[in-house]
Design a protein around this motif. Structure first.
Motif, PDB file in Angstrom:
ATOM      1  N   THR A  26       5.709  -0.569  -1.472  1.00  0.00           N
ATOM      2  CA  THR A  26       5.158  -0.357  -0.191  1.00  0.00           C
ATOM      3  C   THR A  26       4.555  -1.744   0.539  1.00  0.00           C
ATOM      4  OG1 THR A  26       2.812  -0.282  -1.441  1.00  0.00           O
ATOM      5  CG2 THR A  26       4.104   1.794  -0.918  1.00  0.00           C
TER       6      THR A  26
ATOM      7  N   LYS B  17       6.803   3.656   4.287  1.00  0.00           N
ATOM      8  CA  LYS B  17       6.380   2.930   3.200  1.00  0.00           C
ATOM      9  C   LYS B  17       5.346   1.727   3.732  1.00  0.00           C
ATOM     10  CE  LYS B  17      10.123   3.562   0.045  1.00  0.00           C
ATOM     11  NZ  LYS B  17      11.196   3.088  -0.816  1.00  0.00           N
TER      12      LYS B  17
ATOM     13  N   ALA C 162       1.869   0.747   4.297  1.00  0.00           N
ATOM     14  CA  ALA C 162       0.447   1.375   3.655  1.00  0.00           C
ATOM     15  C   ALA C 162      -0.479   0.775   4.716  1.00  0.00           C
ATOM     16  CB  ALA C 162       0.400   1.001   2.383  1.00  0.00           C
TER      17      ALA C 162
ATOM     18  N   THR D 293       3.115   6.216  10.372  1.00  0.00           N
ATOM     19  CA  THR D 293       2.940   7.734   9.588  1.00  0.00           C
ATOM     20  C   THR D 293       1.674   7.868   9.376  1.00  0.00           C
ATOM     21  OG1 THR D 293       3.333   7.026   7.652  1.00  0.00           O
ATOM     22  CG2 THR D 293       5.236   7.231   9.062  1.00  0.00           C
ATOM     23  N   ASP D 294       1.392   9.111   8.944  1.00  0.00           N
ATOM     24  CA  ASP D 294       0.243   9.586   8.252  1.00  0.00           C
ATOM     25  C   ASP D 294      -0.531   8.778   7.232  1.00  0.00           C
ATOM     26  OD1 ASP D 294      -0.018  11.514  10.189  1.00  0.00           O
ATOM     27  OD2 ASP D 294       0.752  13.164   9.073  1.00  0.00           O
ATOM     28  N   ASN D 295       0.662   8.002   6.488  1.00  0.00           N
ATOM     29  CA  ASN D 295       0.246   7.240   5.362  1.00  0.00           C
ATOM     30  C   ASN D 295      -0.303   5.830   5.612  1.00  0.00           C
ATOM     31  OD1 ASN D 295       0.861   9.545   3.682  1.00  0.00           O
ATOM     32  ND2 ASN D 295       2.918   9.001   3.647  1.00  0.00           N
ATOM     33  N   THR D 296      -0.145   5.773   6.974  1.00  0.00           N
ATOM     34  CA  THR D 296      -0.520   4.222   7.473  1.00  0.00           C
ATOM     35  C   THR D 296      -2.009   4.053   7.863  1.00  0.00           C
ATOM     36  OG1 THR D 296       1.874   3.894   8.214  1.00  0.00           O
ATOM     37  CG2 THR D 296       0.235   2.001   8.686  1.00  0.00           C
ATOM     38  N   GLN D 297      -2.506   3.094   7.320  1.00  0.00           N
ATOM     39  CA  GLN D 297      -3.703   2.462   7.735  1.00  0.00           C
ATOM     40  C   GLN D 297      -3.831   1.486   8.739  1.00  0.00           C
ATOM     41  OE1 GLN D 297      -6.485   4.629   6.694  1.00  0.00           O
ATOM     42  NE2 GLN D 297      -5.021   5.712   5.361  1.00  0.00           N
TER      43      GLN D 297
ATOM     44  N   ASP E 275      -8.965   5.037   1.944  1.00  0.00           N
ATOM     45  CA  ASP E 275      -8.274   5.540   0.802  1.00  0.00           C
ATOM     46  C   ASP E 275      -9.256   6.485  -0.275  1.00  0.00           C
ATOM     47  OD1 ASP E 275      -6.100   4.031   1.229  1.00  0.00           O
ATOM     48  OD2 ASP E 275      -6.846   2.292   0.248  1.00  0.00           O
TER      49      ASP E 275
ATOM     50  N   ALA F 218      -5.855   9.035   6.993  1.00  0.00           N
ATOM     51  CA  ALA F 218      -5.110   8.044   7.611  1.00  0.00           C
ATOM     52  C   ALA F 218      -6.257   7.656   8.819  1.00  0.00           C
ATOM     53  CB  ALA F 218      -3.813   8.449   8.022  1.00  0.00           C
TER      54      ALA F 218
END
Length: 391
Positions: free
Chosen positions: A38, A121, A123, A173-177, A291, A297
């Motif tokens: 990531t 990927k 993060a 994306t929804d996984n990116t902070q 997290d 996110a």
């Protein structure tokens, strides 16, 4: 006792080429554990490159490097794409011209391409930019501020920052902070110069606070979370008294600026190693909240807030840029910073500008509400940079 005229550091604009890996080729780590890799992408100016005046170069004490080290403890497969560029402005971050990014026209373009290649990927994305917008445009060699320039550049900076943050947020994306920073106030160091300096320090505080309010509004309107660096440096605490060796009892905010930056020793506003550690911890705390269970996110972008009296101007357009406003992610392979081999060390182009004040009062004081954004812009000063991708 040093005057505030000496407090104004020099601005050296340097151009250099970032060494990036060959497009389309996976790194050794990706080849062995690609599915677990990531990325953390850091963007910005000299704050992100860790410039230190005692060695007159960028270093690995940058908050981005310290934050990466902390994040990697939790995510062993994390890689750092370090895109920061000393002397970068919000405009050059969008359009390029300060640092060279092979296969990308600007720092923003390089980030978007990296996010496109590593879709799903990425993060973390952090951003610290805006300091140089005013200093490289609105400060004369004599150290005076052009009020008309400030009116224009402060609003332009807010719009550019909204475009940068909105474009990055849209590419994630929804996984990116996503986290952006406010600024500390180095003009507090004037407190050590006696009664006139203490008045100057007090006058600088509401200007920097107003700037940080505007910056915060822009970030929140584009879906970024905010690392309150100003708060971590106790920037508004004139009440608590702290004993500082050689200076006696001083307000907590003055003590912090002396402890965490070079402002009191070298009249240079850049954070020292301890300052970068505090900034890294501030970012880490925000990311830890994200997290945590239920943290999720970065928030969905909201409508830009309208600043009240004394606050920095917010962008008048939508936070998310439309067609033609910023470079779109390319579907081609993206550049990634390679290992820093030392060849990245830039050289100054010799274009230096003195930005010290002409009296014991900071150049920001008394220049009107338009200077609010300049309060933040005057915090960091461009020197040199380097970039690397760390494993």
């Amino acid at each position: 006792m040093r005057s505030l005229q000496r407090f104004g550091p020099r601005l050296a604009i340097s151009a250099m080429t970032i060494v990036l890996s060959t497009p389309g080729l996976a790194t050794a780590d990706e080849a062995t554990d690609g599915k677990d890799t990531t990325y953390y992408i850091s963007l910005g100016d000299s704050l992100t490159t860790g410039y230190q005046p005692d060695v007159d170069k960028d270093t690995d004490v940058a908050y981005t490097d310290q934050l990466y080290a902390q994040l990697k403890q939790r995510i062993p497969g994390l890689k750092h794409i370090r895109l920061g560029c000393t002397a970068e402005t919000t405009e050059s971050l969008i359009n390029g011209g300060t640092c060279d990014y092979p296969n990308a026209k600007s720092q923003l373009d390089a980030a978007l391409k990296a996010m496109a290649q590593h879709k799903g990927k990425v993060a973390y994305v952090t951003l610290s930019v805006g300091a140089n917008d005013i200093l490289l445009n609105c400060v004369s060699p004599a150290g005076t501020l052009d009020r008309a320039c400030l009116n224009s550049k402060s609003q332009t900076m807010a719009k550019n920052l909204a475009q940068i943050a909105g474009t990055l947020r849209k590419a994630g994306t929804d996984n990116t902070q996503f986290v952006g920073s406010t600024y500390h106030n180095p003009f507090l160091a004037a407190w050590l110069q006696g009664a006139a300096g203490q008045q100057a320090a007090k006058e600088s505080a509401p200007l920097v606070k107003a700037a940080n309010t505007g910056i915060t509004q822009v970030y929140k309107s584009t879906g970024f979370k905010v690392a309150d660096v100003a708060g971590a440096f106790s920037s508004d605490d004139f009440t608590t008294q702290v004993n500082v060796p050689g200076a006696g009892e001083v307000p907590a905010n003055v003590a912090k600026i002396c402890q965490l930056t070079w402002a009191c020793t070298k009249q240079d506003p850049h954070p020292n190693a301890d300052g970068h550690k505090v900034i890294a911890g501030t970012f880490a705390a925000v990311l830890a909240e994200s997290d945590a269970p239920g943290g999720g996110a970065s928030p969905t972008p909201s409508e830009p807030a309208t600043p009240g009296a004394g606050e920095s101007p917010a962008p008048s357009e939508s936070a998310t840029p439309g067609a033609g406003e910023s470079p779109a992610p390319s579907e081609s392979a993206t550049p990634e910073p390679g290992t820093d081999t030392g060849a990245n060390d830039p050289t100054s182009n010799g274009d230096l500008a003195e930005t010290g004040a002409s009296s014991s009062t900071p150049v920001l004081a008394g220049a009107g509400l338009a200077v609010a954004a300049a309060g933040a812009a005057a915090v960091y000063f461009a020197r040199r940079r380097r970039t690397s991708e760390e494993s």
